[in-house]
Design a protein around this motif. Sequence first.
Motif, short mmCIF file in Angstrom:
data_model
loop_
_atom_site.label_atom_id
_atom_site.label_comp_id
_atom_site.label_asym_id
_atom_site.label_seq_id
_atom_site.Cartn_x
_atom_site.Cartn_y
_atom_site.Cartn_z
N TYR A 1 -16.64 -1.58 -2.87
CA TYR A 1 -15.28 -1.78 -2.38
C TYR A 1 -15.20 -1.23 -0.97
O TYR A 1 -15.82 -0.22 -0.65
CB TYR A 1 -14.24 -1.08 -3.28
N ASP A 2 -14.41 -1.90 -0.14
CA ASP A 2 -14.20 -1.43 1.24
C ASP A 2 -13.27 -0.23 1.17
O ASP A 2 -12.13 -0.34 0.71
CB ASP A 2 -13.58 -2.55 2.07
N THR A 3 -13.75 0.92 1.61
CA THR A 3 -12.94 2.14 1.55
C THR A 3 -12.30 2.48 2.89
O THR A 3 -11.71 3.54 3.03
CB THR A 3 -13.80 3.32 1.06
N THR A 4 -12.39 1.56 3.86
CA THR A 4 -11.76 1.77 5.15
C THR A 4 -10.26 1.94 4.96
O THR A 4 -9.60 1.08 4.37
CB THR A 4 -12.03 0.57 6.08
N GLY A 5 -9.73 3.04 5.41
CA GLY A 5 -8.29 3.27 5.32
C GLY A 5 -7.80 3.74 3.97
O GLY A 5 -6.60 3.93 3.78
N VAL A 6 -8.70 3.94 3.00
CA VAL A 6 -8.28 4.42 1.69
C VAL A 6 -7.90 5.89 1.81
O VAL A 6 -8.66 6.71 2.33
CB VAL A 6 -9.40 4.24 0.62
N ASP A 7 -6.68 6.21 1.37
CA ASP A 7 -6.23 7.60 1.37
C ASP A 7 -5.44 7.88 0.10
O ASP A 7 -5.44 7.06 -0.81
CB ASP A 7 -5.41 7.90 2.63
N ASP A 8 -4.79 9.02 0.04
CA ASP A 8 -4.06 9.42 -1.18
C ASP A 8 -2.96 8.43 -1.56
O ASP A 8 -2.57 8.36 -2.72
CB ASP A 8 -3.46 10.81 -1.02
N ASP A 9 -2.43 7.69 -0.60
CA ASP A 9 -1.33 6.76 -0.87
C ASP A 9 -1.80 5.35 -1.23
O ASP A 9 -0.98 4.48 -1.48
CB ASP A 9 -0.40 6.69 0.34
N THR A 10 -3.11 5.12 -1.26
CA THR A 10 -3.64 3.79 -1.57
C THR A 10 -3.60 3.55 -3.07
O THR A 10 -4.13 4.35 -3.85
CB THR A 10 -5.10 3.67 -1.08
N LEU A 11 -2.96 2.46 -3.48
CA LEU A 11 -2.96 2.08 -4.89
C LEU A 11 -4.37 1.69 -5.30
O LEU A 11 -5.10 1.08 -4.53
CB LEU A 11 -2.03 0.89 -5.13
N LEU A 12 -4.73 2.01 -6.54
CA LEU A 12 -6.04 1.60 -7.04
C LEU A 12 -6.06 0.12 -7.41
O LEU A 12 -7.07 -0.54 -7.30
CB LEU A 12 -6.44 2.45 -8.25
N GLY A 13 -4.92 -0.39 -7.86
CA GLY A 13 -4.84 -1.77 -8.32
C GLY A 13 -4.47 -2.73 -7.20
O GLY A 13 -4.74 -2.48 -6.02
N PRO A 14 -3.84 -3.86 -7.56
CA PRO A 14 -3.45 -4.88 -6.58
C PRO A 14 -2.61 -4.29 -5.45
O PRO A 14 -1.88 -3.33 -5.65
CB PRO A 14 -2.62 -5.87 -7.41
N ALA A 15 -2.75 -4.86 -4.29
CA ALA A 15 -2.05 -4.44 -3.08
C ALA A 15 -2.55 -3.11 -2.55
O ALA A 15 -1.95 -2.53 -1.66
CB ALA A 15 -0.53 -4.38 -3.30
N GLY A 16 -3.67 -2.65 -3.08
CA GLY A 16 -4.27 -1.41 -2.59
C GLY A 16 -5.77 -1.61 -2.50
O GLY A 16 -6.24 -2.49 -1.80
N ALA A 17 -6.51 -0.80 -3.28
CA ALA A 17 -7.96 -0.95 -3.33
C ALA A 17 -8.34 -2.23 -4.08
O ALA A 17 -9.45 -2.72 -3.97
CB ALA A 17 -8.61 0.26 -4.00
N ASP A 18 -7.39 -2.79 -4.83
CA ASP A 18 -7.52 -4.08 -5.51
C ASP A 18 -8.57 -4.09 -6.62
O ASP A 18 -9.28 -5.08 -6.80
CB ASP A 18 -7.80 -5.19 -4.49
N LEU A 19 -8.66 -2.99 -7.37
CA LEU A 19 -9.58 -2.95 -8.50
C LEU A 19 -9.01 -3.76 -9.65
O LEU A 19 -7.81 -3.70 -9.92
CB LEU A 19 -9.79 -1.50 -8.98
N GLU A 20 -9.86 -4.51 -10.31
CA GLU A 20 -9.47 -5.25 -11.50
C GLU A 20 -9.81 -4.40 -12.72
O GLU A 20 -10.43 -3.35 -12.60
CB GLU A 20 -10.18 -6.59 -11.53
N SER A 21 -9.43 -4.86 -13.90
CA SER A 21 -9.57 -4.08 -15.13
C SER A 21 -10.97 -3.52 -15.34
O SER A 21 -11.14 -2.34 -15.64
CB SER A 21 -9.18 -4.92 -16.35
N LEU A 22 -11.99 -4.36 -15.17
CA LEU A 22 -13.36 -3.91 -15.39
C LEU A 22 -13.75 -2.82 -14.38
O LEU A 22 -14.40 -1.83 -14.74
CB LEU A 22 -14.32 -5.10 -15.30
N SER A 23 -13.33 -2.98 -13.14
CA SER A 23 -13.64 -1.98 -12.12
C SER A 23 -12.87 -0.69 -12.36
O SER A 23 -13.39 0.40 -12.12
CB SER A 23 -13.31 -2.53 -10.73
N LEU A 24 -11.63 -0.79 -12.83
CA LEU A 24 -10.87 0.41 -13.17
C LEU A 24 -11.57 1.18 -14.29
O LEU A 24 -11.67 2.40 -14.25
CB LEU A 24 -9.44 0.05 -13.59
N ALA A 25 -12.07 0.44 -15.28
CA ALA A 25 -12.80 1.07 -16.38
C ALA A 25 -14.07 1.74 -15.87
O ALA A 25 -14.40 2.86 -16.26
CB ALA A 25 -13.12 0.05 -17.46
N GLU A 26 -14.78 1.06 -14.96
CA GLU A 26 -16.01 1.63 -14.40
C GLU A 26 -15.70 2.90 -13.61
O GLU A 26 -16.41 3.91 -13.73
CB GLU A 26 -16.73 0.63 -13.49
#
Length: 94
Positions: free
Chosen positions: A24-49
């Motif tokens: 995943y592109d972590t450029t600009g990821v900070d404490d306010d970045t959502l893990l799911g859609p509209a943020g880091a954009d992780l899907e269910s399988l990636s959230l589980a991982e």
Amino acid sequence: MSTEAPSTEQIRAFVVSALGAMNYDTTGVDDDTLLGPAGADLESLSLAELGVRVEEEFGVRFDDDEAELLGTMTVGEFGAAVAARIGSASAAGH
């Protein structure tokens, strides 16, 4: 062996590092970045991982139904939740 719990900053750094390792592109990821859609954009399988990686690194457990909730959290909220679990496990003597 140190029994000192990791700081929220150390947990956040691990989460960002894990996201990078998961391609995943972590450029600009900070404490306010959502893990799911509209943020880091992780899907269910990636959230589980990500949950499994955190479990293995910090010795905490997430229930299967909690994986979906991770997508509604920010990186900061997730780090704080992990820190709270570590604190609870330490207080319980685990």
